[in-house]
Design a protein around this motif. Sequence first.
Motif, PDB file in Angstrom:
ATOM      1  N   HIS A 208     -61.071  19.591   4.368  1.00 46.78           N
ATOM      2  CA  HIS A 208     -61.208  19.577   5.774  1.00 46.78           C
ATOM      3  C   HIS A 208     -59.915  19.429   6.444  1.00 46.78           C
ATOM      4  O   HIS A 208     -58.785  19.389   5.588  1.00 46.78           O
ATOM      5  N   GLN A 254     -67.745  16.480  10.336  1.00 46.10           N
ATOM      6  CA  GLN A 254     -67.258  17.921  10.422  1.00 46.10           C
ATOM      7  C   GLN A 254     -68.006  18.695   9.430  1.00 46.10           C
ATOM      8  O   GLN A 254     -68.495  19.848   9.770  1.00 46.10           O
ATOM      9  N   GLU A 255     -68.151  18.273   8.406  1.00 46.26           N
ATOM     10  CA  GLU A 255     -69.013  19.000   7.408  1.00 46.26           C
ATOM     11  C   GLU A 255     -70.490  19.130   7.794  1.00 46.26           C
ATOM     12  O   GLU A 255     -70.844  20.133   7.580  1.00 46.26           O
ATOM     13  N   SER A 258     -70.864  21.699  10.616  1.00 46.05           N
ATOM     14  CA  SER A 258     -70.677  23.005  10.226  1.00 46.05           C
ATOM     15  C   SER A 258     -72.152  23.529   9.764  1.00 46.05           C
ATOM     16  O   SER A 258     -72.918  24.602  10.023  1.00 46.05           O
ATOM     17  N   LEU A 293     -63.994  21.679  16.629  1.00 42.60           N
ATOM     18  CA  LEU A 293     -64.691  22.314  15.613  1.00 42.60           C
ATOM     19  C   LEU A 293     -63.727  23.462  15.000  1.00 42.60           C
ATOM     20  O   LEU A 293     -63.697  23.421  13.665  1.00 42.60           O
ATOM     21  N   THR A 294     -63.105  24.201  15.973  1.00 40.39           N
ATOM     22  CA  THR A 294     -62.290  25.350  15.422  1.00 40.39           C
ATOM     23  C   THR A 294     -61.022  24.725  14.887  1.00 40.39           C
ATOM     24  O   THR A 294     -60.305  25.599  13.996  1.00 40.39           O
ATOM     25  N   ARG A 297     -62.281  22.981  11.136  1.00 39.77           N
ATOM     26  CA  ARG A 297     -63.189  23.795  10.079  1.00 39.77           C
ATOM     27  C   ARG A 297     -62.763  25.385  10.265  1.00 39.77           C
ATOM     28  O   ARG A 297     -63.031  25.985  11.028  1.00 39.77           O
ATOM     29  N   GLU A 299     -63.869  27.805   8.598  1.00 36.83           N
ATOM     30  CA  GLU A 299     -64.855  28.816   8.753  1.00 36.83           C
ATOM     31  C   GLU A 299     -65.456  29.147  10.102  1.00 36.83           C
ATOM     32  O   GLU A 299     -66.030  30.032  10.378  1.00 36.83           O
TER      33      GLU A 299
END
Length: 676
Positions: A208, A254-255, A258, A293-294, A297, A299
């Motif tokens: 991360h 965070q994981e 997502s 978030l952006t 992460r 992805e």
Amino acid sequence: MVPDMERIIESINQKDQDTVQLLLDSYNTQYAECFFFNTEVQERKKQRQLEEFRKNKVRDSAPDSDSDIDSDDNESDLLLRQHLATALLCFIDSQLQPAVLRVCLHTLRILSRDRRALGPLVTDSALFTLAHLGGISLLQACPQQEEEKAEDQSARTQRGAASGCEEAADADATPLSVSSVLSCSAPVEAAAAAATNGSVKCRSDGGHMVLARGKKDTREENSEEEEKEEDGEVCRKEAMKVLCNVIYNSPKAQERASALRLLQGLWESVKKGIWSKEPSSGQFYKLRLLFLLTALRPELRLQLQQERGVSVLTKALEQCLAVRWGEGYEVLSDSTAPPISKEVSQEVIEILKTLFNIAHMSHRQEPDEEEAALYRHLAAVLRHCLLLSCDGEDLVEELQGHTVNILSAMPLTCLDVLLSVSVDQASHKWEGVNMDCVHTLLLFMDRRLNRGQKLKEKLTPVLNLLTESSRVHRETRHYLRQKILPPLRDVAVRPEQDNTLRGQLVRLMTHVDTDVKHCAAELLFVLCKENVSRFVKYTGYGNAAGLLAARGLLNGRRNSIDSQYASQYSSDSDSDTEEYREAKARINLVTGRVEAEQPDPMEGMTEEEKEEEARRLVRMINRLSRDQIIQPMGVTAEGRLAPLWGHMRGCTLEEEEDSEEDVDLMPEGRKDRQME
């Protein structure tokens, strides 16, 4: 008086809303500005570390946060905070009065500042609950969440109605509707707000990303404004703050965010706010969560880009700034308009940070026709952002900084929009082109140079932007050259000792940070149209040697590979002042100034003595080279440095040894002078 957490948990289990509200109000007041929980132990440890540092002059490591330092915190207090968070998550999932829900969410926000107490807040069910209360509709529950709910239901069935927490989350309890319960105008905590320094500064840590910690959110809690808002809106904002803190502080959260497709629900909520005529007052915190978030992460950055994120967020910028369009890509400005408010400017900053996260992936890529139109449209809005006035100089600086970050990451072919505007109302013109935007960038660079702090983070984006713009736009290069490299007059001062913009940039050419050094040298080199002799003239060969060596230009020739923009430069012409022409023959090319005349060190020596002195010097250099103390270098035909192995060794080893013996037999004073 320290609040009794056990009593708070007991009141929550008994579902006594009035008592819970009273106790949590006291708790929130006590810890409103607290980012760790054992103050006395914290202060003692800080004092001990300070004394150790003064004694040893060494610090083992800097902690990531205040809560990380507090490792001596009483274990029972940590467990109580975790139990309180668990109880509150069950409690807010039941039917509560809006005022009670609000104070519960405020307490969760305080608890979410402590990374070690986040366990109950990073479960799927907790994230779903907070997202629901924040006005975010998630598409579906994941298996892990269903499993958590099933386990929770089974435990409640076995224990019956004895536990108030379980009863509060019972299936028969009607959850509070989204429209009636959510949000806030208080600041997101420093834990989440620390990311306001920019999305570009992230570091990888395992799977991360970890944002650098920064300043506390500048938004202030305003109870009067909150009273004017609906209870549901206040609670929605409060829930979003908790979610921001949890996502920022927990890699696991965070994981899971997502995996739970939190971004999809958040993005739909943000778009509703953008397209609505009256945007929600909680839009700021949704934008902040979108940025987190952006930023954290990779992805999700790609996903938002594929969801037309640049186009939608550009529309959000236009809406916030009430943009009025003229012809082509020109945004009409109003010089009589008041500065934009603090709230609007902060929302714009969050949009800019998220835009950078998804736009920088296209840097140096050749856009297709549709993408080029999209980025030119964005560049026009960003030009408007650069020229805006805000309610406070700090906000202007921050807004311009994030605008520069995006511009430096955009495709170079789209930057022509910065100049293609009408010159009728321009404050700065050059060769019939509006230079207001370029002048603003120049002033911005000057301020960053004068501050001299975090140069790699704060200065390199604007240096890169001005360099690339100067390469592809002749008018920009001419304007900047007149401001940064005006015709030389005073050649008695070394370039790096000058107080002008040129002097400040030349000083950076020998900076310890390689990126800063390269960016400053590259800008000056481009302003000299990549002409080596002119570059040396303005900077001195000593300062210019680093860039010339890196680009293979030490022989003074222009490298056709590195100078792919050479064809865009006009013919070589450099008008010298009368003062420079008079002093040109006496200028030391290495230092870049006229040096005072020095006595000839070989005056009074015969030709034989001079020749012998030269031989002795060569032998001493060979000796230092053989012992690997120095490494003599030379310039190759390609203009690069290469070792002179053997080229300077014209004498035999025996001659070198004889010379060394001669030096040893000299009188002490002469030997010292000889070695010097």
